[in-house]
Design an enzyme around this catalytic site. Sequence first.
Site, PDB file in Angstrom:
ATOM      1  CD  GLU A  91      -2.844  -1.168   0.065  1.00 10.78           C
ATOM      2  OE1 GLU A  91      -3.157  -0.090  -0.478  1.00 10.78           O
ATOM      3  OE2 GLU A  91      -3.257  -2.272  -0.353  1.00 10.78           O
ATOM      4  CD  GLU A 132      -2.875  -2.981  -7.181  1.00 10.66           C
ATOM      5  OE1 GLU A 132      -2.284  -3.624  -6.282  1.00 10.66           O
ATOM      6  OE2 GLU A 132      -3.558  -1.966  -6.952  1.00 10.66           O
ATOM      7  CG  ASP A 173       2.575  -6.805  -5.949  1.00 10.62           C
ATOM      8  OD1 ASP A 173       2.056  -6.416  -4.885  1.00 10.62           O
ATOM      9  OD2 ASP A 173       1.993  -7.576  -6.742  1.00 10.62           O
TER      10      ASP A 173
END
Length: 414
Positions: free
Chosen positions: A278, A355, A359
């Site tokens: 996040e 995303e 990661d």
Amino acid sequence: MNAFTTLFLTVLAASVALQFWLGSRQMDFVRAHRDGVPEAFRNDVSLKDHRKAADYAVAKTRLNLVALVVHAALLLGWTIGGGLELLDGLWRATLAAPLARGVTVVMSAGLIMALLEMPFSIYGTFRLEERFGFNRTTPWLFVSDLAKSGLLLVGIGAPLVWVILRIMEASGAFWWLYAWLVWMGVSLAQTWAYPRLIAPLFNRFTPLDDPSLEARVRRLAKACGFAVKDIFVMDGSRRTAHGNAYLTGLGANKRIVFFDTLIGSLEGPEVEAVLAHELGHFKRWHVQKFLATSALITLAGWALLGWLAGQGWFYAGLGVTLPSNHAALILFVMVAPVFAVFLRPVLSALSRRFEYQADAFAAEKSDAGALITALVKLYRDNASTLTPDPVYSAFYHSHPPPPLRVRHLEGRAT
């Protein structure tokens, strides 16, 4: 039937057909892989859990397709079926002041649309989610949430509609630009206010009471340059068994929030890895990039509405015989999503790229292996299908398919 009616019906039919084809692909693909856990997950996900996730995905997709057909039918009823024309006429006979009538028509149309589509929310919550063991929402809590949402809609929506209609009435040819500025201002204000003023109306937020985990979280946030005063656990288990975590707010109003369901299922290093992901969104400026993308898209939308509001064929083609500012606003809100469906894969691709970047950041700042185990647990506990159809996933999904995401992280594990 004018040319715009033909265009609208053609695009609506194409949109429904495309989404039906994608949904059918998804259900067929998931069913075909229901009895085999992907190799990367065989040590952590049982065949029983994998089958549950497959059945859950199929059930949700089927419900979405039924809702799609009903929504298309309601849209036709509101537009060329004369529903909006009828509602406008009823209020025209009651309210003489154009501005007050416009606000009332917009708000009542929104309320009626919400009521007509509420059965799907009720079924999804109390039948589908209940069937798969996720629902924890009581009927009273469901009604309470609806009441609070309705009050927020009236409290924020009605003044906003009034301001926009007033701008449309009094600001000349470039009214759409001023309306867009107001829209963006309200959107940013809501984002800023959400953590402290809106979210607590629906959930209870308590400070994280695990000293070891709190120290781990604060150490990671400090190392990532994320200034945060508040770390909260949200009582997500009041409504669902699904787990999640998120960063919210703007400026000094930022919060780190963990669902209590997530805290209960993950170990400390796994929670830290999820938070690192996040924080990766924060460090890679994904929120700002999405806000900028949204600003450009909405600017184009307001500019388009500014042009359409002056075109008689726009109203006539959608079943309205008496043009008005509020009719233009409602028609655009109803019809624009039909055309915007074809932009969805572009936005989904951008989200999946973000995303992957988050990661990669998490793998640098924490343990990629811990993030993999956390994701596997979340996939299992949330009954996320491990085998989505690639085309369906590319069109709809904001996150990469589980096998690809895990493979990407494994390449970064040390």
